[in-house]
Design a protein around this motif. Structure first.
Motif, PDB file in Angstrom:
ATOM      1  N   UNK A 137      36.072 -26.404  20.647  1.00  0.00           N
ATOM      2  CA  UNK A 137      35.511 -26.947  19.413  1.00  0.00           C
ATOM      3  C   UNK A 137      35.917 -28.407  19.239  1.00  0.00           C
ATOM      4  N   UNK A 138      37.186 -28.705  19.544  1.00  0.00           N
ATOM      5  CA  UNK A 138      37.714 -30.052  19.316  1.00  0.00           C
ATOM      6  C   UNK A 138      37.020 -31.088  20.190  1.00  0.00           C
ATOM      7  N   UNK A 139      36.803 -30.781  21.468  1.00  0.00           N
ATOM      8  CA  UNK A 139      36.210 -31.779  22.360  1.00  0.00           C
ATOM      9  C   UNK A 139      34.691 -31.674  22.410  1.00  0.00           C
ATOM     10  N   UNK A 140      34.118 -30.768  21.598  1.00  0.00           N
ATOM     11  CA  UNK A 140      32.664 -30.607  21.603  1.00  0.00           C
ATOM     12  C   UNK A 140      32.199 -30.426  23.046  1.00  0.00           C
ATOM     13  N   UNK A 141      32.843 -29.444  23.718  1.00  0.00           N
ATOM     14  CA  UNK A 141      32.783 -29.368  25.177  1.00  0.00           C
ATOM     15  C   UNK A 141      31.379 -29.185  25.734  1.00  0.00           C
ATOM     16  N   UNK A 142      30.509 -28.530  24.996  1.00  0.00           N
ATOM     17  CA  UNK A 142      29.187 -28.266  25.566  1.00  0.00           C
ATOM     18  C   UNK A 142      28.096 -28.987  24.781  1.00  0.00           C
ATOM     19  N   UNK A 199      27.962 -26.123  39.829  1.00  0.00           N
ATOM     20  CA  UNK A 199      29.232 -25.974  39.117  1.00  0.00           C
ATOM     21  C   UNK A 199      29.159 -26.712  37.784  1.00  0.00           C
ATOM     22  N   UNK A 200      29.709 -26.065  36.764  1.00  0.00           N
ATOM     23  CA  UNK A 200      29.727 -26.681  35.436  1.00  0.00           C
ATOM     24  C   UNK A 200      30.674 -27.877  35.409  1.00  0.00           C
ATOM     25  N   UNK A 201      30.241 -28.927  34.754  1.00  0.00           N
ATOM     26  CA  UNK A 201      31.094 -30.080  34.443  1.00  0.00           C
ATOM     27  C   UNK A 201      30.866 -30.382  32.972  1.00  0.00           C
ATOM     28  N   UNK A 205      33.705 -34.669  29.855  1.00  0.00           N
ATOM     29  CA  UNK A 205      34.159 -35.352  31.063  1.00  0.00           C
ATOM     30  C   UNK A 205      33.067 -36.201  31.677  1.00  0.00           C
ATOM     31  N   UNK A 206      31.818 -35.710  31.620  1.00  0.00           N
ATOM     32  CA  UNK A 206      30.706 -36.482  32.167  1.00  0.00           C
ATOM     33  C   UNK A 206      30.505 -37.765  31.382  1.00  0.00           C
ATOM     34  N   UNK A 210      30.806 -42.070  32.195  1.00  0.00           N
ATOM     35  CA  UNK A 210      29.597 -42.855  32.047  1.00  0.00           C
ATOM     36  C   UNK A 210      28.348 -42.166  32.552  1.00  0.00           C
ATOM     37  N   UNK A 211      28.395 -40.843  32.685  1.00  0.00           N
ATOM     38  CA  UNK A 211      27.271 -40.056  33.208  1.00  0.00           C
ATOM     39  C   UNK A 211      26.825 -40.573  34.567  1.00  0.00           C
TER      40      UNK A 211
END
Length: 353
Positions: A137-142, A199-201, A205-206, A210-211
């Motif tokens: 939740x904190x990093x809004x991971x998805x 694989x999920x990233x 992190x992406x 800078x994507x």
């Protein structure tokens, strides 16, 4: 879930119908957030006192707060030894005047009702499951993101040309190129329509990279390598339960010689070409290093021996194959058993055979 080798008495307890139901409330999510922020500023073992937790969550009604805290207690929140100094709770002194026992007005007889205060030796902290949820939740991971790619990759094959007959008999034609995309939080490597690697990233992190597709490919390759290592160590990368692996012959797919992995808890874990089993084997790592190829850092889809041309079937029942890693002057032969283990290795000079 009962596995194929377990009796009913040995089966794990039945899962709750909806394990995330306790999280469907803003107050409970705020409890997780406050405990997560406290953990980030202290240590994994540090707890937060009841009164400080209630104050930071911002709920004045004790009964209401106790009810929501009890929904999380034991699953996402646990009680532990109070490591926070009393003064840091804002109570002023160790003899905190707010020492009344708090009880849930909806269920005062519940033995799990919160009872700790600033002067109590007990406090609250996140369980590992609570930390995982709060972190996501904190990093809004998805979070959503724009897709990247496709980009054409360097081809590891010596001859990326299809020499088989084609409909017009006009001679050999180029096969589909190897391409990479990043979409819906997943890096995918494809040849034409065939998915070879995925694989999920996480988008966090992406975005931090800078994507940039090139950096995402390095990240995905490293994550895939770690996943394969867990599979080859008989560990489910999701729940860490033991898994089962098997060699497969898949003539209707891009790769005919593959392996699959399955977890009793998580189901099918997918798989890959059988050649990928070499990337963690010490003999293969040393052999490739001697010939100028670093298996520990090369992107997995760039390895020339992850291809059907490198595989020789030794037997069908049980299934056993030989994987050849070939350089100009030498070849390493790896024998792979039906449960996807390298059971024999041999270095040979190419002139010998």
């Amino acid at each position: 879930m009962t596995g194929p080798n377990t009796t009913p008495d040995e089966a794990t307890p039945e899962r709750p119908a909806d394990p995330f139901k306790p999280l469907g409330n803003e107050t409970r999510l705020e409890i997780l957030r406050v405990l997560y922020d406290h953990l980030q500023s202290t240590s994994r073992e540090a707890t937060l006192s009841y009164s400080t937790l209630r104050s930071e969550v911002g709920v004045t009604d004790k009964g209401n707060f106790n009810y929501h805290l009890r929904q999380l207690d034991g699953l996402f929140v646990e009680r532990g030894s109070e490591t926070e100094p009393t003064a840091s709770t804002g109570s002023g002194t160790g003899s905190d005047t707010d020492t009344e026992t708090t009880t849930d007005t909806n269920s005062s007889s519940n033995s799990h009702s919160p009872t700790s205060t600033d002067s109590s030796p007990d406090g609250y902290r996140l369980t590992f499951a609570g930390f995982e949820i709060a972190k996501v939740i904190d990093v809004d991971a998805w979070r959503s993101h724009e897709p990247c790619g496709p980009v054409v990759l360097d081809d590891p094959r010596e001859n990326p040309v299809d020499t088989s007959a084609n409909e017009t008999d006009d001679g050999p034609t180029a096969q589909d190129p190897l391409t990479a995309t990043y979409e819906d939080s997943v890096v995918e490597i494809r040849r034409g329509d065939d998915l070879l690697y995925a694989h999920a990233v996480r988008p966090t992190g992406a975005a931090a990279r800078g994507m940039a597709v090139d950096e995402l490919l390095d990240t995905a390759s490293t994550l895939w390598r770690h996943t394969v290592e867990q599979l080859l160590k008989n560990i489910c990368p999701y729940c860490h339960a033991p898994i089962e692996r098997a060699l497969e012959y898949t003539p209707d797919r891009r790769w005919e010689h593959a392996f699959s992995a399955n977890c009793d808890e998580c189901g099918s874990l997918g798989g890959s070409h059988v050649g990928i089993v070499a990337i963690t084997h010490p003999e293969a790592i040393a052999f490739c290093w001697d010939h100028g190829l670093d298996l520990t850092s090369t992107r997995v889809w760039s390895l020339p021996f992850v291809d059907d041309d490198a595989v020789t079937v030794l037997s069908d029942e049980p299934r056993r194959v030989r994987l050849d890693i070939t350089f100009e002057t030498a070849r390493l032969e790896l024998v792979v058993s039906d449960d996807v283990r390298i059971v024999d290795t041999e270095r040979v000079c190419r002139a010998e055979r």
